[in-house]
Design a protein around this motif. Structure first.
Motif, PDB file in Angstrom:
ATOM      1  N   VAL A  43      -8.727  61.048  58.616  1.00 15.05           N
ATOM      2  CA  VAL A  43      -8.237  60.438  57.753  1.00 15.05           C
ATOM      3  C   VAL A  43      -8.493  58.753  58.186  1.00 15.05           C
ATOM      4  O   VAL A  43      -7.581  58.837  59.467  1.00 15.05           O
ATOM      5  N   GLU A  47      -3.864  55.962  54.856  1.00 17.77           N
ATOM      6  CA  GLU A  47      -4.420  57.540  53.642  1.00 17.77           C
ATOM      7  C   GLU A  47      -3.242  58.534  53.620  1.00 17.77           C
ATOM      8  O   GLU A  47      -3.219  58.467  54.705  1.00 17.77           O
ATOM      9  N   GLU A  48      -3.383  58.858  52.270  1.00 18.38           N
ATOM     10  CA  GLU A  48      -3.018  60.355  52.211  1.00 18.38           C
ATOM     11  C   GLU A  48      -4.276  61.531  52.972  1.00 18.38           C
ATOM     12  O   GLU A  48      -5.235  61.492  52.268  1.00 18.38           O
ATOM     13  N   PRO A  49      -3.307  62.360  53.091  1.00 18.71           N
ATOM     14  CA  PRO A  49      -4.642  63.574  53.778  1.00 18.71           C
ATOM     15  C   PRO A  49      -5.402  63.930  52.308  1.00 18.71           C
ATOM     16  O   PRO A  49      -6.503  64.187  51.758  1.00 18.71           O
ATOM     17  N   GLU A  50      -4.974  63.932  50.851  1.00 17.54           N
ATOM     18  CA  GLU A  50      -5.775  64.233  49.646  1.00 17.54           C
ATOM     19  C   GLU A  50      -6.480  63.130  49.534  1.00 17.54           C
ATOM     20  O   GLU A  50      -7.812  63.848  48.757  1.00 17.54           O
ATOM     21  N   GLN A  51      -6.559  61.585  49.570  1.00 24.18           N
ATOM     22  CA  GLN A  51      -7.291  60.767  49.551  1.00 24.18           C
ATOM     23  C   GLN A  51      -8.512  60.565  50.581  1.00 24.18           C
ATOM     24  O   GLN A  51      -9.491  60.866  49.564  1.00 24.18           O
ATOM     25  N   ASP A  87      -5.982  69.495  58.199  1.00 25.15           N
ATOM     26  CA  ASP A  87      -5.170  69.727  57.288  1.00 25.15           C
ATOM     27  C   ASP A  87      -7.014  70.329  56.405  1.00 25.15           C
ATOM     28  O   ASP A  87      -7.506  69.564  55.845  1.00 25.15           O
TER      29      ASP A  87
END
Length: 148
Positions: A43, A47-51, A87
């Motif tokens: 990551v 950044e967010e994890p989904e990004q 994650d």
């Protein structure tokens, strides 16, 4: 100890009544041995994890038609002097999505190929125990069929 945040994608597609798992074959830069594993990466700052997950999937296997993302679990491991916090997400893609591997962003690792496999094949061929457990967790818990 340094901590690195990672994301991992358990990429699946529906084929008839079954689900297939996308694995990559990657050449380890240190041992020069092939590893069968799932898409995984760091990551980046901001950044967010989904990004990060979407970016890693696009970078490593060229997949962009993501139909659904579901958080699956979290695990950690230590490699050298770094603790990795991972994650894990279950990712459903279109069954007609074209996969094309790319190693340009892999920091010296080479992705040799990508292959769709049944859950049983995937659990047998994955290099790392943590990843084999993820397949079992996904298939035994019914997580695939439950959400998709």
């Amino acid at each position: 100890m340094k901590v690195k945040n990672d994301v991992q994608a358990i990429i699946i597609k529906k084929e008839g009544d079954d689900f297939l798992f996308l694995t990559i074959e990657r050449l380890d830069r240190d041992t020069q041995e092939s590893e069968i594993r799932f898409v995984k990466g760091g990551v980046e700052k901001g950044e967010e994890p989904e990004q990060a997950l979407r970016r890693e999937i696009k970078e490593e296997v060229g997949v962009t038609d993501i139909q659904h993302i579901e958080p699956l679990c979290h695990y950690s491991y230590i490699a050298g002097e770094v603790r990795h916090e991972v994650d894990v997400f279950l990712v459903l893609v279109d069954s007609h999505e074209v996969v094309s591997v790319n190693s340009s962003q892999e920091g010296g690792y080479t992705i040799k190929s990508a292959q769709w496999m049944t859950g049983e094949e995937t659990a047998q061929k994955l290099t790392f125990e943590d990843e084999r457990k993820l397949v079992l967790q996904t298939t035994i818990s019914g997580k695939c069929g439950e959400k998709f």
